[in-house]
Motif scaffolding. Structure first.
Motif, PDB file in Angstrom:
ATOM      1  N   TYR A  80       0.864  -1.150   0.123  1.00 42.09           N
ATOM      2  CA  TYR A  80      -0.066  -0.111   0.088  1.00 42.09           C
ATOM      3  C   TYR A  80       1.042   1.082   0.027  1.00 42.09           C
ATOM      4  CZ  TYR A  80       0.735  -0.533   4.958  1.00 42.09           C
ATOM      5  OH  TYR A  80       1.084  -1.237   6.362  1.00 42.09           O
ATOM      6  N   THR A  81       1.915   1.238  -0.439  1.00 40.88           N
ATOM      7  CA  THR A  81       2.962   2.407  -0.555  1.00 40.88           C
ATOM      8  C   THR A  81       2.972   2.666  -2.083  1.00 40.88           C
ATOM      9  OG1 THR A  81       4.600   1.765   1.094  1.00 40.88           O
ATOM     10  CG2 THR A  81       5.530   2.818  -0.853  1.00 40.88           C
ATOM     11  N   ASN A  82       2.721   4.208  -2.315  1.00 40.91           N
ATOM     12  CA  ASN A  82       2.853   4.691  -3.711  1.00 40.91           C
ATOM     13  C   ASN A  82       4.363   4.804  -4.235  1.00 40.91           C
ATOM     14  OD1 ASN A  82       0.022   5.047  -4.057  1.00 40.91           O
ATOM     15  ND2 ASN A  82      -0.182   6.634  -2.678  1.00 40.91           N
ATOM     16  N   ASN A  83       4.933   5.480  -3.062  1.00 35.25           N
ATOM     17  CA  ASN A  83       6.569   5.582  -3.451  1.00 35.25           C
ATOM     18  C   ASN A  83       7.257   4.390  -3.296  1.00 35.25           C
ATOM     19  OD1 ASN A  83       9.055   6.599  -3.954  1.00 35.25           O
ATOM     20  ND2 ASN A  83       8.683   8.308  -2.593  1.00 35.25           N
ATOM     21  N   TYR A 309       1.144   4.227   6.741  1.00 34.81           N
ATOM     22  CA  TYR A 309       1.190   4.795   5.647  1.00 34.81           C
ATOM     23  C   TYR A 309       1.972   4.108   4.416  1.00 34.81           C
ATOM     24  CZ  TYR A 309      -1.190   8.747   7.687  1.00 34.81           C
ATOM     25  OH  TYR A 309      -2.087   9.371   8.526  1.00 34.81           O
ATOM     26  N   ASP A 313       6.026   5.755   1.871  1.00 37.02           N
ATOM     27  CA  ASP A 313       4.964   7.026   1.820  1.00 37.02           C
ATOM     28  C   ASP A 313       5.211   7.696   3.238  1.00 37.02           C
ATOM     29  OD1 ASP A 313       4.224   6.239  -0.683  1.00 37.02           O
ATOM     30  OD2 ASP A 313       2.344   5.786  -0.080  1.00 37.02           O
ATOM     31  N   ASP A 316       6.884  10.976   2.545  1.00 33.78           N
ATOM     32  CA  ASP A 316       6.059  11.798   1.822  1.00 33.78           C
ATOM     33  C   ASP A 316       4.903  12.488   2.514  1.00 33.78           C
ATOM     34  OD1 ASP A 316       7.745  11.279  -0.205  1.00 33.78           O
ATOM     35  OD2 ASP A 316       6.539   9.822  -1.053  1.00 33.78           O
TER      36      ASP A 316
END
Length: 424
Positions: A80-83, A309, A313, A316
């Motif tokens: 569930y990490t975007n980065n 998060y 992320d 971020d």
């Protein structure tokens, strides 16, 4: 030099494993780059030895698995990490957290190995101090119109003492530690003080004085807090009542004097007590920044306490919150949580946070019976409270090896130090 290395009978792989770690600890306080290959070699040799010999493990040492489990939870948080790139970079950097505790389940250390490990660390600390002194002197000297000028202030224009308060002296604070963040050097020094406080070495008091001077010049406020806790431990644990009162008060007075001689201590106190009077948080000092960072972390944790998060992320979302609240200094410097406890909570939530503190709680329980262990874990916990230790490789590799050694159920270092304590 041969006396600094180990030779374990007919086990060349095991000897190479420990000697690689010893060299790594020697180079660790100087710079992370030359030390990294030796820790990588140690992981490979340790894995080969453990598989080849099918060593048995003590089930009471299974708490070591907390660190690999923590690493696995952080890996899962990539889902569930975007980065993703940042997350993978940090996961890769944290591989020693997963590997070394597993290896130390199968490979046991002895008193000789531990003594040489801390001796190598001590030599590395003293070498880094000498290097930093040379660099500070080199940066402070210049030739102007055929005259040799000494100006230790980073920006120039300040006296030697004034530049302390402005944080811009080549001989003081972050400017004095050129290759490694001063928090990590401070951690190595504090753990060395604990170990060599138990084990005598030649020129012990000269070495102790050098370590304390180095700690003073690094000017880590968290490290000064640890020193104060050491003084209280001395009062409560060592010697009979008369000896405790006399020597304990002497130690406490010396530590308090050591702290308040530090020109940044007064500045720190003034900035903290005037924090609520501040009307504009766009520009903050380092002390005030931490208050805002921790407040931001707690607000973010309230929103996602279960899973966090994601490891990629966490920083971020901190930057987004800094910008939303106009904390310009924090956003400009891209500060992380500056606390490993908050950092882990933001990365992977409450389960990861609990896994992080389980080994600490176990070591604390041992420390109630052994003041040397208690002193070591207090140093680690206080610095973890003020710095994200498991973000930089200097903290990761040290934590991955030292924490299992302190957790060891049947550890010669712990047994011998406890025997010495009981004789006091």
């Amino acid at each position: 030099m041969k006396k600094l290395f180990v030779k374990l009978g007919e086990e060349p792989t095991l000897s190479l494993f420990w000697n690689s770690i010893l060299i790594g600890f020697l180079l660790l306080p100087i710079s992370i780059n030359p030390s990294t290959p030796f820790f990588v070699i140690a992981m490979l040799l340790g894995a080969f030895y453990s598989i080849k010999n099918k060593s048995k493990i003590d089930k009471k040492d299974l708490y070591f698995l907390c660190l690999p489990i923590l690493w696995i939870l952080l890996v899962i948080s990539l889902i569930y990490t975007n980065n993703i790139k940042t997350g993978i970079d940090l996961i890769t950097r944290m591989i020693p957290i997963a590997i070394f505790p597993l290896l130390l389940l199968y490979i046991r250390e002895n008193e000789d190995v531990l003594r040489k490990l801390f001796t190598m660390l001590l030599i590395g600390i003293l070498a880094s101090m000498a290097i930093n002194l040379f660099l500070a002197l080199n940066n402070s000297l210049s030739i102007v119109e055929s005259q040799l000028i000494f100006d230790a202030s980073y920006e120039g224009g300040f006296s030697f003492y004034e530049s302390f308060n402005h944080g811009g002296n080549h001989f003081f604070g972050t400017r004095f530690s050129n290759t490694i963040h001063p928090t990590y050097i401070a951690l190595y020094i504090l753990i060395s003080l604990v170990y060599f406080g138990k084990n005598g070495i030649r020129f012990k008091y000269i070495v102790f004085a050098a370590l304390l001077v180095y700690l003073f010049l690094l000017s880590s406020r968290a490290a000064l807090m640890v020193l104060l806790s050491y003084a209280f431990l001395f009062i409560f644990y060592f010697g009979d009542m008369k000896k405790r009162i006399g020597l304990g008060l002497l130690a406490l007075s010396a530590v308090i004097l050591f702290i308040f001689l530090n020109p940044r201590t007064k500045t720190f106190y003034e900035r903290i007590i005037t924090f609520k009077e501040k009307k504009n948080y766009n520009y903050t000092t380092s002390e005030q920044s931490r208050i805002l960072i921790y407040h931001t972390c707690m607000e973010l944790i309230k929103k996602r306490p279960i899973m966090g998060y994601g490891i990629g992320d966490a920083n971020d979302v901190l930057q987004e919150e800094y910008s939303a609240n106009s904390y310009l200094t924090l956003a400009k410097n891209q500060y992380n949580a500056h606390s490993q406890f908050f950092q882990t909570f933001l990365q992977a939530g409450i389960i990861a946070f609990v896994i992080l503190i389980v080994p600490i709680g176990l070591i604390f329980s041992k420390g109630l019976r052994n003041p040397y262990v208690l002193a070591a874990i207090i140093a680690i916990v206080i610095l973890m409270g003020f710095e994200s230790l498991l973000v930089r490789y200097n903290g990761i590799i040290f934590y991955a090896i030292i924490i299992p050694l302190l957790m060891r159920n049947d550890n010669e270092f712990l047994k011998n130090s406890l025997r010495q304590f009981q004789k006091l």
